[in-house]
Design a protein around this motif. Structure first.
Motif, PDB file in Angstrom:
ATOM      1  N   ASP A   9       0.865  -1.179   0.000  1.00 26.02           N
ATOM      2  CA  ASP A   9       0.000   0.000   0.000  1.00 26.02           C
ATOM      3  C   ASP A   9       0.897   1.222   0.000  1.00 26.02           C
ATOM      4  OD1 ASP A   9       0.555   0.809   2.821  1.00 26.02           O
ATOM      5  OD2 ASP A   9      -0.552  -1.013   3.319  1.00 26.02           O
ATOM      6  N   ARG A  10       0.299   2.421  -0.037  1.00 27.99           N
ATOM      7  CA  ARG A  10       1.110   3.626  -0.224  1.00 27.99           C
ATOM      8  C   ARG A  10       1.965   3.958   0.987  1.00 27.99           C
ATOM      9  NH1 ARG A  10      -4.142   5.159   0.594  1.00 27.99           N
ATOM     10  NH2 ARG A  10      -4.622   6.862   2.042  1.00 27.99           N
ATOM     11  N   TYR A  11       1.604   3.449   2.152  1.00 27.55           N
ATOM     12  CA  TYR A  11       2.406   3.709   3.348  1.00 27.55           C
ATOM     13  C   TYR A  11       3.599   2.760   3.433  1.00 27.55           C
ATOM     14  CZ  TYR A  11      -1.920   6.103   4.501  1.00 27.55           C
ATOM     15  OH  TYR A  11      -3.017   6.926   4.464  1.00 27.55           O
ATOM     16  N   ILE A  12       3.389   1.523   3.045  1.00 26.84           N
ATOM     17  CA  ILE A  12       4.437   0.515   3.162  1.00 26.84           C
ATOM     18  C   ILE A  12       5.465   0.624   2.052  1.00 26.84           C
ATOM     19  CG2 ILE A  12       4.828  -1.970   2.833  1.00 26.84           C
ATOM     20  CD1 ILE A  12       2.402  -2.441   4.580  1.00 26.84           C
ATOM     21  N   MET A  38       7.513   4.797  12.046  1.00 26.60           N
ATOM     22  CA  MET A  38       7.767   4.300  10.705  1.00 26.60           C
ATOM     23  C   MET A  38       9.264   4.082  10.482  1.00 26.60           C
ATOM     24  SD  MET A  38       4.794   4.036   9.162  1.00 26.60           S
ATOM     25  CE  MET A  38       4.611   4.400   7.423  1.00 26.60           C
ATOM     26  N   GLY A  39       9.611   2.889  10.023  1.00 24.19           N
ATOM     27  CA  GLY A  39      10.986   2.596   9.668  1.00 24.19           C
ATOM     28  C   GLY A  39      11.185   2.672   8.165  1.00 24.19           C
ATOM     29  N   PRO A  40      12.375   2.317   7.667  1.00 22.55           N
ATOM     30  CA  PRO A  40      12.639   2.434   6.229  1.00 22.55           C
ATOM     31  C   PRO A  40      12.164   1.249   5.395  1.00 22.55           C
ATOM     32  CG  PRO A  40      14.638   1.802   7.377  1.00 22.55           C
ATOM     33  CD  PRO A  40      13.601   2.030   8.436  1.00 22.55           C
ATOM     34  N   GLY A  90       2.437   1.399  10.952  1.00 20.33           N
ATOM     35  CA  GLY A  90       1.907   2.682  10.508  1.00 20.33           C
ATOM     36  C   GLY A  90       0.783   2.516   9.518  1.00 20.33           C
ATOM     37  N   SER A  91       0.943   1.563   8.598  1.00 17.79           N
ATOM     38  CA  SER A  91      -0.112   1.283   7.625  1.00 17.79           C
ATOM     39  C   SER A  91      -1.397   0.834   8.320  1.00 17.79           C
ATOM     40  CB  SER A  91       0.369   0.200   6.651  1.00 17.79           C
ATOM     41  OG  SER A  91      -0.687  -0.277   5.858  1.00 17.79           O
ATOM     42  N   PRO A 120      -5.749   0.434  -1.735  1.00 22.34           N
ATOM     43  CA  PRO A 120      -6.183   1.771  -1.310  1.00 22.34           C
ATOM     44  C   PRO A 120      -6.073   2.036   0.182  1.00 22.34           C
ATOM     45  CG  PRO A 120      -8.065   0.402  -1.879  1.00 22.34           C
ATOM     46  CD  PRO A 120      -6.847  -0.350  -2.311  1.00 22.34           C
ATOM     47  N   ASP A 121      -6.087   0.992   1.016  1.00 21.03           N
ATOM     48  CA  ASP A 121      -6.046   1.195   2.464  1.00 21.03           C
ATOM     49  C   ASP A 121      -4.788   0.549   3.039  1.00 21.03           C
ATOM     50  OD1 ASP A 121      -8.670   2.502   2.560  1.00 21.03           O
ATOM     51  OD2 ASP A 121      -9.438   0.530   2.017  1.00 21.03           O
TER      52      ASP A 121
END
Length: 601
Positions: free
Chosen positions: A335-338, A494-496, A504-505, A355-356
């Motif tokens: 997803d966009r956070y990961i 959040m890590g790299p 976080g996701s 999307p989520d």
């Protein structure tokens, strides 16, 4: 690697023409894995030239190939004596020591070889266990929270991956401070070292009409964390668009979870007694359009299956939080956070952004009605309870130090941890963490360990805690979802890497994005603020309770629609004859796929 041994050493002694011929024959036979015959040829060389280092190395390799490690070790030692400036024989000696269980001695020889001749270690990387030895030490230390000297070992291991091409499972890197690029490099090294098939099975031309044949493959279709996450997804797939298969390589434990998985798909194929090629043939024969591997690098049995390319589209999803480093896997579900698209270069697969949250969940998971008292759990009646139920291997000295500072800043507070699996490990973890707490000025009694209990009871006891604390480099995944499902607010940094961004996701998908921070300093400050502001924390807990069944994280029908839109797009790309490309699932894509599904009905 075989067949090039003469280039690794200078020829010691006066070899005759006949000896040279025998040496060449021996090296050729090694390449053909004819070890007994090769042994005879190298023996002929040594009869004519007793000081020939290359012949001793060849003889060592012949013994190694026949699992005669004692004789192999002796020949490696003699080869090194005759050619002391070349490190290849030391690498072979270290490999031999590793095989017979002398890991500390093996590590010492690897270090000598690298100091002497780094190129020799690199040339022999495909069999060298140097990375394995270091990785075993690191994972053993981490599993019992023995952090003394850990930083130096991890730095050496990363250097071995980056500079010397050490071949080891990338799983160990998940628990270390590294970059997505490090994980890709390590995964590629592992894939290159394996004897995987290079011939793809023939695949029929794509069918553009009818149902997409979607298959999930795993060795964990039983009472296992992965099954907990996917069971409801399987049940929710739209059967007007998809025909769902499950290929199982693991045991049948007779559990309700096994039965639920079997019932939740259209075709359940138990292939635990089949070879990887037989599994690949079956998948290919079944005409699967999209094959989803649920375990990634956690499931080596699947590597040769996927390498045969039994399906035209192959996907890495859920079980391993990172790239497989293989050219035979097309997509990774994220997803966009990961996995932001600007890190695409760190993935061998094309990134698919749902999307989520990338993580599917089961909103039917039961929680015991009765909540144990704090006294039953060994917790103080009124003190603040910081909770981290991550596995011991995920705990890190950096975040443990933060937790200890929080205990000192919040009078009467405790840290609640989960006991590891074995009794010996429980004792070691408790001893080591209490020692670390004492070193940091905290009473060791303020660490409380929760014993293992059935899942329904485990979820219920989360109600006794006040705040779940995630950790890095590898954060909570299913553990974080469990905490939120049980109504416990959680804090994530959040890590790299993929493995360090899941928490976080999950919190974003729960509508609690204010509990996601970017730095350890912000993490510590927010944890302290929440622990000293009961009203604020109570508000978060109330929001969590209100959103629990409506937020995207536990809205399994919504998740199913999102991932189905991704699968449909993968199939469209394949039918158009285009190469795999990154996919961002949008609301419009989901709406289109749903309207087409309605029309099909």
């Amino acid at each position: 690697m075989f067949g090039k041994l003469s280039g690794l050493f200078g020829r010691g002694g006066a070899a005759t023409g006949a000896a040279d011929t025998a040496l060449a024959r021996g090296q050729r036979l090694l390449g053909e894995r004819q070890f007994a015959q090769a042994e005879g040829e190298f023996a002929k060389v040594l009869e004519a030239a007793p000081q020939d280092a290359a012949a001793y190395l060849g003889l060592a390799e012949s013994f190694w190939g026949r699992n005669r490690f004692k004789e192999a070790g002796g020949c490696y030692m003699r080869a090194h004596e005759l050619a002391p400036k070349d490190g290849a024989a030391l690498v072979g000696l270290a490999d031999t020591l590793f095989q017979i269980g002398k890991h500390d001695e093996a590590l010492a020889e690897y270090r000598k070889a690298i100091a002497l001749d780094a190129d020799a270690a690199r040339r022999m990387r495909h069999r060298s266990h140097y990375g394995d030895v270091l990785a075993n030490q690191v994972i053993a230390n981490r599993s019992v929270c023995d952090w003394q000297g850990l930083a130096a070992k991890e730095a050496e291991l990363l250097q071995a991956v980056r500079e010397r091409g050490a071949c080891l499972s990338p799983i160990i890197l998940l628990f270390m401070d590294c970059t997505p690029a490090d994980l890709l490099l390590c995964a590629r090294h592992q894939m290159e070292s394996l004897d995987l098939p290079h011939t793809a099975l023939p695949v029929a031309a794509p069918h553009r009409d009818g149902k997409i044949r979607l298959a999930y493959a795993a060795g964990t279709f039983f009472k296992h964390a992965t099954s907990y996450l996917v069971a409801e997804l399987f049940e929710r797939h739209d059967r007007t668009r998809f025909e769902v298969f499950a290929y199982s390589f693991g045991i049948d434990d007779g559990s309700d979870w096994r039965a639920r998985i079997q019932k939740g798909v259209d075709h359940f194929i138990d292939m635990r007694t089949a070879t990887p090629f037989e599994v690949a043939q079956r998948i290919n024969r079944d005409g699967i359009d999209i094959l989803v591997d649920l375990m990634g690098l956690m499931q080596p049995f699947a590597f040769p299956i996927l390498a045969h390319r039994p399906a035209p589209v192959q996907v890495n999803f859920l079980g391993f939080p990172g790239t497989m480093g293989a050219d035979f896997v097309d997509y990774i579900i994220a997803d966009r956070y990961i996995a932001p698209l600007d890190v695409q270069d760190a993935y061998a697969e094309r990134i698919v952004q749902l999307p989520d949250c990338y993580q599917s969940n089961d909103r039917t998971k039961a929680i015991a009605a009765d909540t144990p008292s704090r006294a039953d759990c060994g917790l103080p009646k009124d003190g603040f309870v910081f909770c981290s139920f991550n596995a011991s291997v995920k705990l890190s000295p950096e975040f443990f130090a933060i937790w200890m500072r929080l205990l000192k800043a919040v009078p009467g507070s405790v840290l609640w941890l989960i006991e590891p699996g074995s009794k010996a490990q429980v004792q070691a973890v408790a001893k080591n963490l209490r020692r670390e707490a004492s070193k940091l000025g905290v009473d060791p009694k303020r660490l409380v360990f929760a014993p293992r209990v059935p899942m329904t009871e485990h979820l219920a006891r989360h109600r006794c805690a006040d705040l779940f604390l995630d950790s890095l480099p590898c954060g909570a995944h299913t553990t974080m979802s469990d905490a939120l499902w049980a109504g416990l607010p959680a804090l994530a940094c959040m890590g790299p890497t993929f493995a360090g961004r899941v928490g976080g996701s999950i919190l974003h998908a729960m509508g609690l994005e204010e509990l996601v921070v970017e730095t350890p300093e912000a993490y510590e400050a927010l944890a302290l603020a929440l622990a000293t502001d009961p009203a604020r924390l109570a508000g978060l807990r109330e929001r969590l309770a209100q959103n629990r069944l409506t937020a995207p994280l536990f809205d399994t029908p919504r998740f199913a629609k999102g991932i189905e839109a991704a699968y449909i797009r993968m199939h469209e790309i394949r039918c158009a004859g285009q190469p795999p490309a990154p996919i961002v699932v949008t609301p419009d894509m989901i709406a289109t796929s749903q309207s087409e599904s309605t029309s099909a009905r």
